[in-house]
Design an enzyme around this catalytic site. Sequence first.
Site, PDB file in Angstrom:
ATOM      1  N   HIS A   1      21.756 -40.924   7.925  1.00 39.60           N
ATOM      2  CA  HIS A   1      20.741 -41.588   8.574  1.00 39.60           C
ATOM      3  C   HIS A   1      20.139 -40.729   9.339  1.00 39.60           C
ATOM      4  CE1 HIS A   1      17.432 -44.523   9.242  1.00 39.60           C
ATOM      5  NE2 HIS A   1      16.680 -43.360   8.592  1.00 39.60           N
TER       6      HIS A   1
ATOM      7  N   HIS B   1      12.377 -38.023  14.646  1.00 38.88           N
ATOM      8  CA  HIS B   1      11.962 -40.060  14.743  1.00 38.88           C
ATOM      9  C   HIS B   1      10.321 -39.962  14.799  1.00 38.88           C
ATOM     10  CE1 HIS B   1      11.165 -43.666  12.873  1.00 38.88           C
ATOM     11  NE2 HIS B   1      11.580 -43.758  12.167  1.00 38.88           N
TER      12      HIS B   1
ATOM     13  N   GLU C   1      11.674 -35.814   5.834  1.00 39.60           N
ATOM     14  CA  GLU C   1      11.266 -36.715   6.182  1.00 39.60           C
ATOM     15  C   GLU C   1       9.552 -36.462   6.514  1.00 39.60           C
ATOM     16  OE1 GLU C   1      11.732 -41.398   7.334  1.00 39.60           O
ATOM     17  OE2 GLU C   1       9.835 -41.626   7.188  1.00 39.60           O
TER      18      GLU C   1
ATOM     19  N   ASP D   1      13.658 -36.345  10.058  1.00 36.31           N
ATOM     20  CA  ASP D   1      12.494 -36.956   9.796  1.00 36.31           C
ATOM     21  C   ASP D   1      11.480 -35.517  10.483  1.00 36.31           C
ATOM     22  OD1 ASP D   1      12.650 -39.538   9.309  1.00 36.31           O
ATOM     23  OD2 ASP D   1      13.961 -39.302  11.359  1.00 36.31           O
TER      24      ASP D   1
ATOM     25  N   GLU E   1      19.418 -37.328   5.522  1.00 37.58           N
ATOM     26  CA  GLU E   1      18.251 -37.516   5.725  1.00 37.58           C
ATOM     27  C   GLU E   1      17.215 -37.359   7.559  1.00 37.58           C
ATOM     28  OE1 GLU E   1      14.591 -40.558   6.928  1.00 37.58           O
ATOM     29  OE2 GLU E   1      16.296 -39.753   7.836  1.00 37.58           O
TER      30      GLU E   1
HETATM   31  O1  G3P Z   1      13.669 -42.256   4.734  1.00 40.03           O
HETATM   32  C1  G3P Z   1      14.643 -42.655   4.939  1.00 40.03           C
HETATM   33  C2  G3P Z   1      13.926 -43.583   6.145  1.00 40.03           C
HETATM   34  O2  G3P Z   1      14.924 -42.820   7.705  1.00 40.03           O
HETATM   35  C3  G3P Z   1      12.454 -44.021   6.783  1.00 40.03           C
HETATM   36  O3  G3P Z   1      11.966 -44.641   7.083  1.00 40.03           O
HETATM   37  O4  G3P Z   1      11.303 -45.068   9.752  1.00 40.03           O
HETATM   38  O5  G3P Z   1      14.252 -44.702   9.642  1.00 40.03           O
HETATM   39  O6  G3P Z   1      11.833 -42.982   9.109  1.00 40.03           O
HETATM   40  P1  G3P Z   1      12.020 -44.560   9.528  1.00 40.03           P
HETATM   41 MG    MG Z   2      13.361 -41.459   8.272  1.00 44.72          MG
END
Ligand code: G3P
Ligand code: MG
Length: 240
Positions: A6, A48, A108, A35, A33
């Site tokens: 993440h 993020h 994402e 962003d 994952e």
């Molecule tokens: O994609 C899963 C998670 O990353 C979603 O929340 O706020 O960490 O981007 P966030």
């Molecule tokens: Mg995310």
Amino acid sequence: MRVIAHRGASGYAPENTLKAFRLAVEMGAADHEFDVHRTRDGVLVVHHDFDLKRTAGSPARIAELAYPELAKLNAAAHFTADPAFQPVPRLDEVLDVIGPTARWLNFEVKNDGNVYPGIEREALACIAGRPGMLGRSLVSSFDHGTLERFRALSPEIRLAYLGHGLSTVLLAPAIRKARAVGAVNFHMALRLAFRTNVGLIKRAGFEVCIYTVNEKKDALRLREIGVDGIFSNYPDILEK
Ligand code: G3P
Ligand code: MG
């Protein structure tokens, strides 16, 4: 059960930096994952938040900065264990690091209120421009309009419904929305990850992934109830 790195190995290195992605690869992570945002001059970047307050201590918004300006800010400043300079990476740099060994890449796309008009087409072009990447890619967004635009542009891109402000009573309508956009995955927060909720989503035909899971006891419980993947800042969470 997949353990999805993440924001890179962000428990050990500054989130969403090349250092964190390189470390995730070194740790053997195959599922990732990250962003995606876009600078004023049209560069897709990985970070993020919409601004740099939390990470770099600067109020600057990514949408308002040209990439050379953004690249001067230290995206690792918040990471007290290792604040040495790390710029916000470009998406193509991140894909160069994780792409060769990745089994699964979750883009994402942070596009609340369509703040980055046209980002869907640009992200799809980036994915299509790399041989073998489309089949390993999955796009998610908290912004439902963004998912709808991805679907309109590409019948084949795999989508994940990303639950926002969900509760157990809102689960059935969310499943209907996920189905309507042709999502294959359903991603939701740990606070909702109970056997009944997970069962409901799985019976509807979705793969279920849960964020953010940083405690081994939670990871083990989720595996036991049939969750398909967890987003963790610690890619080695099950070995700890
Ligand atoms: O994609 C899963 C998670 O990353 C979603 O929340 O706020 O960490 O981007 P966030
Ligand atoms: Mg995310």
